[in-house]
Design a protein around this motif. Structure first.
Motif, PDB file in Angstrom:
ATOM      1  N   SER A  13     -47.044 -22.279  18.243  1.00 18.99           N
ATOM      2  CA  SER A  13     -46.534 -22.326  16.864  1.00 18.99           C
ATOM      3  C   SER A  13     -45.708 -21.081  16.542  1.00 18.99           C
ATOM      4  CB  SER A  13     -47.733 -22.446  15.905  1.00 18.99           C
ATOM      5  OG  SER A  13     -47.557 -21.678  14.738  1.00 18.99           O
ATOM      6  N   HIS A  14     -44.505 -21.308  15.998  1.00 17.62           N
ATOM      7  CA  HIS A  14     -43.648 -20.130  15.761  1.00 17.62           C
ATOM      8  C   HIS A  14     -44.133 -19.268  14.595  1.00 17.62           C
ATOM      9  CE1 HIS A  14     -42.056 -23.099  13.164  1.00 17.62           C
ATOM     10  NE2 HIS A  14     -40.788 -23.100  13.482  1.00 17.62           N
ATOM     11  N   PHE A  15     -44.702 -19.867  13.534  1.00 24.92           N
ATOM     12  CA  PHE A  15     -45.229 -19.023  12.454  1.00 24.92           C
ATOM     13  C   PHE A  15     -46.436 -18.220  12.950  1.00 24.92           C
ATOM     14  CE2 PHE A  15     -42.885 -21.981   9.597  1.00 24.92           C
ATOM     15  CZ  PHE A  15     -42.244 -21.061   8.784  1.00 24.92           C
ATOM     16  N   LEU A  38     -53.665 -31.118  15.535  1.00 23.64           N
ATOM     17  CA  LEU A  38     -52.604 -30.930  14.531  1.00 23.64           C
ATOM     18  C   LEU A  38     -52.664 -31.966  13.420  1.00 23.64           C
ATOM     19  CD1 LEU A  38     -49.035 -30.207  15.926  1.00 23.64           C
ATOM     20  CD2 LEU A  38     -50.405 -28.939  14.274  1.00 23.64           C
ATOM     21  N   LEU A  52     -53.373 -27.187   4.853  1.00 22.41           N
ATOM     22  CA  LEU A  52     -53.476 -27.679   6.239  1.00 22.41           C
ATOM     23  C   LEU A  52     -52.351 -27.109   7.111  1.00 22.41           C
ATOM     24  CD1 LEU A  52     -54.346 -31.433   5.437  1.00 22.41           C
ATOM     25  CD2 LEU A  52     -55.895 -29.458   5.572  1.00 22.41           C
ATOM     26  N   LYS A  53     -52.125 -25.819   6.927  1.00 20.29           N
ATOM     27  CA  LYS A  53     -51.064 -25.118   7.647  1.00 20.29           C
ATOM     28  C   LYS A  53     -51.642 -23.934   8.405  1.00 20.29           C
ATOM     29  CE  LYS A  53     -47.060 -27.019   6.415  1.00 20.29           C
ATOM     30  NZ  LYS A  53     -46.066 -27.418   7.418  1.00 20.29           N
ATOM     31  N   MET A  54     -50.950 -23.516   9.440  1.00 17.28           N
ATOM     32  CA  MET A  54     -51.288 -22.305  10.178  1.00 17.28           C
ATOM     33  C   MET A  54     -50.057 -21.403  10.182  1.00 17.28           C
ATOM     34  SD  MET A  54     -51.074 -23.935  13.990  1.00 17.28           S
ATOM     35  CE  MET A  54     -51.283 -25.656  13.575  1.00 17.28           C
ATOM     36  N   PRO A  55     -50.240 -20.109  10.341  1.00 19.72           N
ATOM     37  CA  PRO A  55     -51.463 -19.385  10.642  1.00 19.72           C
ATOM     38  C   PRO A  55     -52.244 -18.996   9.390  1.00 19.72           C
ATOM     39  CG  PRO A  55     -49.645 -17.839  10.620  1.00 19.72           C
ATOM     40  CD  PRO A  55     -49.062 -19.206  10.354  1.00 19.72           C
ATOM     41  N   GLY A  66     -50.665 -17.990   5.636  1.00 17.27           N
ATOM     42  CA  GLY A  66     -49.213 -17.860   5.790  1.00 17.27           C
ATOM     43  C   GLY A  66     -48.783 -16.595   6.510  1.00 17.27           C
ATOM     44  N   ALA A  67     -47.688 -16.733   7.266  1.00 12.92           N
ATOM     45  CA  ALA A  67     -47.251 -15.658   8.159  1.00 12.92           C
ATOM     46  C   ALA A  67     -46.939 -14.353   7.419  1.00 12.92           C
ATOM     47  CB  ALA A  67     -46.030 -16.126   8.961  1.00 12.92           C
ATOM     48  N   VAL A 110     -40.506 -27.330  12.210  1.00  8.47           N
ATOM     49  CA  VAL A 110     -41.859 -27.907  12.077  1.00  8.47           C
ATOM     50  C   VAL A 110     -41.745 -29.388  11.717  1.00  8.47           C
ATOM     51  CG1 VAL A 110     -43.987 -27.881  10.703  1.00  8.47           C
ATOM     52  CG2 VAL A 110     -42.937 -25.719  11.397  1.00  8.47           C
ATOM     53  N   LEU A 114     -42.946 -32.474  14.099  1.00  7.87           N
ATOM     54  CA  LEU A 114     -44.013 -33.379  13.656  1.00  7.87           C
ATOM     55  C   LEU A 114     -43.497 -34.808  13.537  1.00  7.87           C
ATOM     56  CD1 LEU A 114     -45.872 -31.135  11.068  1.00  7.87           C
ATOM     57  CD2 LEU A 114     -46.739 -31.957  13.255  1.00  7.87           C
TER      58      LEU A 114
HETATM   59  N1  GSH Z   1     -45.543 -21.250   4.814  1.00 10.81           N
HETATM   60  C1  GSH Z   1     -46.257 -21.228   6.075  1.00 10.81           C
HETATM   61  C2  GSH Z   1     -45.712 -22.344   6.949  1.00 10.81           C
HETATM   62  C3  GSH Z   1     -46.507 -22.483   8.196  1.00 10.81           C
HETATM   63  C4  GSH Z   1     -46.184 -23.706   9.025  1.00 10.81           C
HETATM   64  O1  GSH Z   1     -45.354 -24.548   8.696  1.00 10.81           O
HETATM   65  N2  GSH Z   1     -46.897 -23.780  10.160  1.00 10.81           N
HETATM   66  C5  GSH Z   1     -46.789 -24.908  11.048  1.00 10.81           C
HETATM   67  C6  GSH Z   1     -46.946 -24.476  12.495  1.00 10.81           C
HETATM   68  S1  GSH Z   1     -45.614 -23.442  13.047  1.00 10.81           S
HETATM   69  C7  GSH Z   1     -47.902 -25.888  10.742  1.00 10.81           C
HETATM   70  O2  GSH Z   1     -48.894 -25.534  10.136  1.00 10.81           O
HETATM   71  N3  GSH Z   1     -47.723 -27.126  11.192  1.00 10.81           N
HETATM   72  C8  GSH Z   1     -48.704 -28.159  11.019  1.00 10.81           C
HETATM   73  C9  GSH Z   1     -48.326 -29.110   9.924  1.00 10.81           C
HETATM   74  O3  GSH Z   1     -47.357 -28.852   9.204  1.00 10.81           O
HETATM   75  O4  GSH Z   1     -48.999 -30.138   9.820  1.00 10.81           O
HETATM   76  C10 GSH Z   1     -46.107 -19.854   6.731  1.00 10.81           C
HETATM   77  O5  GSH Z   1     -45.151 -19.133   6.373  1.00 10.81           O
HETATM   78  O6  GSH Z   1     -46.920 -19.467   7.572  1.00 10.81           O
END
Ligand code: GSH
Length: 208
Positions: A13-15, A38, A52-55, A66-67, A110, A114
């Motif tokens: 995951s890039h974030f 995921l 439901l987002k990472m990190p 959030g990053a 992202v 997905l």
């Molecule tokens: N606003 C969040 C965005 C994070 C994000 O989009 N992460 C992606 C992975 S790189 C994620 O959680 N993907 C899973 C999904 O969207 O279901 C941040 O800045 O960290």
């Protein structure tokens, strides 16, 4: 309660990589807790993030979603006094737009990834628009990255714009989201950034 901070995310995951590069540069040892599914709709799998987002960063005194907020907390925890360039320091249109477009392109990446894994048809109108948006954003970034970087403070140790730009560009190649070979300025920047030990320690891979 946890003794060592935990980054909840994925090595692909890039974030997540943005947070991990900051942790490495700042000398804050963190464990990685992998989000295996995921498609999980259970916030607990994302360190409690209801989006439901990472990190997510889980520490003994709190949880950050959030990053960017994670990078800020890692900087607070660090005993190193690094000169960090944050998004709010980017006070010219060129630098501010570069940051905005980089994070936008990451979000497009992202959504497109997905969409692909969940079977959105290649001719879906929204998917085509996202691809167009991503490609034109990348062209802008490629055309402006050199000038933007030369406008950054020379004495910086770490810069959120550069870390996100690196994680974005390398991730597009890793996931084959769109062809990236023609973005020569972005690729040249990534080649130099990739020499950092923080970048080498966080190379993209699919977790087991
Ligand atoms: N606003 C969040 C965005 C994070 C994000 O989009 N992460 C992606 C992975 S790189 C994620 O959680 N993907 C899973 C999904 O969207 O279901 C941040 O800045 O960290």
């Amino acid at each position: 309660m946890v003794a060592k901070p935990v980054i909840v995310g994925r090595s692909s995951s890039h974030f997540t990589r943005v947070a991990r590069i900051f942790a490495a540069e700042l000398g804050v040892a963190c464990d990685l807790r992998v989000v295996h599914d995921l498609m999980s709709a259970d916030a607990a799998d994302y360190g409690g993030n209801p989006a439901l987002k990472m990190p997510t960063l889980v520490t003994s005194h709190g949880t950050w979603f959030g990053a960017l907020p994670i990078c800020r907390e890692l900087a607070r925890q660090s005993s190193l006094r690094l000169r960090i360039v944050w998004p709010e320091d980017l006070d010219t249109p060129l630098l501010s737009n570069a940051q905005e477009l980089t994070v936008h392109a990451m979000a497009m990446g992202v959504s497109l990834t997905l969409g692909k894994v969940s079977g959105v048809p290649v001719d879906n109108a929204h998917r085509l628009k996202m691809e167009r948006s991503l490609l034109s954003t990348l062209s802008w970034l490629d055309a402006n990255v050199a000038e933007a970087r030369s406008a950054l403070p020379a004495e910086r140790h770490l810069c959120f714009l550069e870390v996100t730009l690196f994680c974005l560009t390398t991730h597009l190649k890793f996931r084959d989201t769109v062809p990236t070979a023609s973005y020569s300025s972005l690729n040249a920047f990534c080649e130099s950034f990739a020499a950092r030990s923080s970048a080498r320690a966080t190379e993209y891979r699919f977790d087991a």
